[in-house]
Design a protein around this motif. Structure first.
Motif, short mmCIF file in Angstrom:
data_model
loop_
_atom_site.label_atom_id
_atom_site.label_comp_id
_atom_site.label_asym_id
_atom_site.label_seq_id
_atom_site.Cartn_x
_atom_site.Cartn_y
_atom_site.Cartn_z
N TYR A 37 8.08 -7.31 3.11
CA TYR A 37 6.93 -6.44 3.34
C TYR A 37 7.32 -5.05 2.85
O TYR A 37 8.40 -4.55 3.17
N ARG A 38 6.43 -4.42 2.06
CA ARG A 38 6.74 -3.10 1.53
C ARG A 38 5.57 -2.13 1.70
O ARG A 38 4.42 -2.51 1.50
N LEU A 39 5.92 -0.89 2.02
CA LEU A 39 4.98 0.22 2.01
C LEU A 39 5.60 1.32 1.15
O LEU A 39 6.76 1.68 1.34
N ARG A 40 4.81 1.86 0.21
CA ARG A 40 5.26 3.01 -0.58
C ARG A 40 5.02 4.25 0.26
O ARG A 40 3.89 4.51 0.69
N ILE A 41 6.07 5.02 0.49
CA ILE A 41 6.01 6.16 1.41
C ILE A 41 6.16 7.46 0.65
O ILE A 41 7.04 7.60 -0.20
N ASP A 42 5.31 8.45 0.97
CA ASP A 42 5.43 9.80 0.42
C ASP A 42 5.35 10.76 1.59
O ASP A 42 4.30 10.85 2.25
N VAL A 43 6.46 11.44 1.89
CA VAL A 43 6.53 12.35 3.05
C VAL A 43 6.55 13.79 2.53
O VAL A 43 7.37 14.15 1.70
N SER A 44 5.63 14.59 3.06
CA SER A 44 5.61 16.02 2.74
C SER A 44 5.89 16.81 4.01
O SER A 44 5.65 16.33 5.11
N SER A 45 6.40 18.02 3.84
CA SER A 45 6.72 18.83 5.02
C SER A 45 5.55 19.65 5.48
O SER A 45 4.53 19.67 4.96
N HIS B 281 0.82 -1.21 0.00
CA HIS B 281 0.00 0.00 0.00
C HIS B 281 0.86 1.26 0.00
O HIS B 281 2.02 1.24 0.37
N ALA B 282 0.24 2.37 -0.38
CA ALA B 282 0.87 3.68 -0.35
C ALA B 282 0.48 4.41 0.94
O ALA B 282 -0.66 4.30 1.40
N VAL B 283 1.44 5.13 1.52
CA VAL B 283 1.22 5.84 2.77
C VAL B 283 1.67 7.29 2.59
O VAL B 283 2.83 7.53 2.24
N ASP B 284 0.76 8.23 2.80
CA ASP B 284 1.11 9.65 2.80
C ASP B 284 1.37 10.08 4.23
O ASP B 284 0.55 9.80 5.13
N MET B 285 2.51 10.75 4.45
CA MET B 285 2.89 11.18 5.80
C MET B 285 3.36 12.62 5.75
O MET B 285 3.74 13.13 4.70
N ALA B 286 3.38 13.25 6.91
CA ALA B 286 3.97 14.57 7.08
C ALA B 286 5.23 14.40 7.91
O ALA B 286 5.34 13.47 8.72
N GLY C 191 10.14 13.55 0.90
CA GLY C 191 10.60 12.68 -0.17
C GLY C 191 9.69 11.49 -0.31
O GLY C 191 8.65 11.38 0.34
N SER C 192 10.09 10.57 -1.18
CA SER C 192 9.29 9.37 -1.37
C SER C 192 10.21 8.19 -1.58
O SER C 192 11.39 8.34 -1.90
N GLY C 193 9.67 7.02 -1.38
CA GLY C 193 10.43 5.80 -1.54
C GLY C 193 9.64 4.63 -0.99
O GLY C 193 8.43 4.71 -0.82
N VAL C 194 10.34 3.56 -0.68
CA VAL C 194 9.70 2.34 -0.20
C VAL C 194 10.32 1.94 1.14
O VAL C 194 11.54 1.90 1.27
#
Length: 125
Positions: free
Chosen positions: A117-125, A31-36, A96-99
């Motif tokens: 096990y993988r999570l797609r990560i997208d971190v915004s400030s 799954h994809a995960v959006d984070m701050a 940034g983004s990555g896995v």
């Protein structure tokens, strides 16, 4: 008396602090995960360290996250060697983004991991 009640209510609200981290399980693999930045997530996966296997962060994992503390294993029974769940927490430390890739393996063996096990990560400030 009313002022005291308001102060107590404010203390109670501030004591609640931050919300619990979002929890991801084996069902969220891929799954994809959006984070701050500064946000923490928890990954909880089945494990059995008595077999020598453990979940580890793969070297190819994103540098946007950093593990918080040490992994925490909770057995699902009172028997010695019982399996259970391993909980790991990760904090978003930069945009940034990555896995996030976790591998289930015996650390001393050179064989391919038993599981990944993988999570797609997208971190915004």
């Amino acid at each position: 008396m009313r002022a005291l009640s308001i102060v107590l209510l404010m203390l109670l609200v501030s004591a609640c602090g931050e919300a619990d981290p979002k929890t991801f399980t084996e069902l969220d693999d891929g799954h994809a995960v959006d984070m701050a930045t500064g946000e923490v997530i928890e990954v909880t996966l089945p494990a059995n360290p008595a077999t020598g296997f453990t979940w580890e962060v793969s070297p190819v994992s994103t540098r946007c996250l950093e593990m918080v503390g040490e992994p925490d294993f909770t057995p699902m029974g009172a028997l010695i060697g019982a399996g259970g769940v391993l909980k790991m927490e990760f904090e978003a430390i930069e945009s940034g983004s990555g896995v996030l890739e976790l591998v289930y393996q015996r650390p001393w063996e050179t064989q391919p991991p038993e599981d990944t096990y993988r999570l797609r990560i997208d971190v915004s400030s």
